[in-house]
Design an enzyme around this catalytic site. Sequence first.
Site, mmCIF file in Angstrom:
data_model
loop_
_atom_site.group_PDB
_atom_site.id
_atom_site.type_symbol
_atom_site.label_atom_id
_atom_site.label_comp_id
_atom_site.label_asym_id
_atom_site.label_seq_id
_atom_site.Cartn_x
_atom_site.Cartn_y
_atom_site.Cartn_z
ATOM 1 C CG ASP A 57 -42.890 -16.968 -46.942
ATOM 2 O OD1 ASP A 57 -43.088 -18.184 -46.782
ATOM 3 O OD2 ASP A 57 -42.715 -16.440 -48.076
ATOM 4 C CB ILE A 58 -38.779 -14.273 -49.307
ATOM 5 C CG1 ILE A 58 -37.922 -13.177 -49.900
ATOM 6 C CG2 ILE A 58 -39.302 -15.223 -50.366
ATOM 7 C CD1 ILE A 58 -36.625 -13.701 -50.503
ATOM 8 C CG ASN A 104 -48.010 -26.070 -48.092
ATOM 9 O OD1 ASN A 104 -49.200 -26.261 -47.873
ATOM 10 N ND2 ASN A 104 -47.527 -24.865 -48.350
ATOM 11 N N GLY A 121 -48.159 -28.256 -52.764
ATOM 12 C CA GLY A 121 -47.572 -26.915 -52.806
ATOM 13 C C GLY A 121 -46.239 -26.780 -52.099
ATOM 14 C CD GLN A 122 -42.351 -30.085 -48.526
ATOM 15 O OE1 GLN A 122 -43.007 -31.126 -48.609
ATOM 16 N NE2 GLN A 122 -41.288 -29.967 -47.748
ATOM 17 C CG HIS A 138 -41.223 -24.912 -44.344
ATOM 18 N ND1 HIS A 138 -40.695 -25.800 -45.255
ATOM 19 C CD2 HIS A 138 -42.281 -24.336 -44.962
ATOM 20 C CE1 HIS A 138 -41.397 -25.754 -46.378
ATOM 21 N NE2 HIS A 138 -42.376 -24.874 -46.226
ATOM 22 C CG HIS A 187 -46.197 -21.762 -44.400
ATOM 23 N ND1 HIS A 187 -45.767 -20.839 -45.330
ATOM 24 C CD2 HIS A 187 -45.881 -22.985 -44.912
ATOM 25 C CE1 HIS A 187 -45.218 -21.480 -46.369
ATOM 26 N NE2 HIS A 187 -45.282 -22.778 -46.136
HETATM 27 P P1 AMP Z 1 -43.681 -24.280 -49.069
HETATM 28 O O1 AMP Z 1 -44.356 -23.846 -50.352
HETATM 29 O O2 AMP Z 1 -44.606 -24.743 -47.997
HETATM 30 O O3 AMP Z 1 -42.537 -25.225 -49.342
HETATM 31 O O4 AMP Z 1 -43.076 -22.947 -48.468
HETATM 32 C C1 AMP Z 1 -41.838 -22.421 -48.830
HETATM 33 C C2 AMP Z 1 -41.892 -20.966 -48.472
HETATM 34 O O5 AMP Z 1 -40.568 -20.493 -48.388
HETATM 35 C C3 AMP Z 1 -42.623 -20.087 -49.484
HETATM 36 O O6 AMP Z 1 -43.725 -19.440 -48.857
HETATM 37 C C4 AMP Z 1 -41.550 -19.101 -49.950
HETATM 38 O O7 AMP Z 1 -42.045 -17.801 -50.121
HETATM 39 C C5 AMP Z 1 -40.564 -19.161 -48.789
HETATM 40 N N1 AMP Z 1 -39.189 -18.835 -49.136
HETATM 41 C C6 AMP Z 1 -38.462 -19.318 -50.180
HETATM 42 N N2 AMP Z 1 -37.215 -18.801 -50.167
HETATM 43 C C7 AMP Z 1 -37.163 -17.977 -49.080
HETATM 44 C C8 AMP Z 1 -36.156 -17.143 -48.522
HETATM 45 N N3 AMP Z 1 -34.934 -17.043 -49.068
HETATM 46 N N4 AMP Z 1 -36.451 -16.429 -47.406
HETATM 47 C C9 AMP Z 1 -37.674 -16.515 -46.838
HETATM 48 N N5 AMP Z 1 -38.674 -17.290 -47.321
HETATM 49 C C10 AMP Z 1 -38.422 -18.004 -48.424
#
Ligand code: AMP
Length: 119
Positions: A35-36, A92, A98-99, A105, A107
């Site tokens: 995760d970024i 999520n 929070g999605q 995906h 986590h």
């Molecule tokens: P959610 O909030 O469950 O939809 O999770 C989306 C996740 O994707 C968040 O934790 C972000 O930090 C992560 N995210 C968004 N863009 C990127 C990216 N380019 N590379 C890695 N993680 C990302």
Amino acid sequence: MAGEAQADCVFCKIVAGDIPSTKVRETEHTLAFRDINPQMPTHVLVVPKAHYPDAASLADADPGLAGTVLAEAGRVAEDEKVVDSGYRLIFNTGSGAGQTVFHAHVHVLAGGGLHEKLV
Ligand code: AMP
Ligand code: ZN
């Protein structure tokens, strides 16, 4: 069509290699990357390469692939050596929960704070 790549989806772009990511595992049908914006020392996302908007849609359309995503999450935990200490899988679903990325995906979280149970 269900599962088709979406032009405006950040995870489809990561799967295609158009946006860089730190890959930790890859199979024919799944990708795991860091995760970024990590919330814990281990924070990895596992996605199906095919696009589904959330986990339940994925499981409805392709239960086998949903199972593969879960199995991969377990392998990530093994690779990260967090099986004994414990890890949490979070899906999520919906912006109210929070999605923020509407490509299914999970986590994989570990390494701190997990004693604070959410449920
Ligand atoms: P959610 O909030 O469950 O939809 O999770 C989306 C996740 O994707 C968040 O934790 C972000 O930090 C992560 N995210 C968004 N863009 C990127 C990216 N380019 N590379 C890695 N993680 C990302
Ligand atoms: Zn996508």
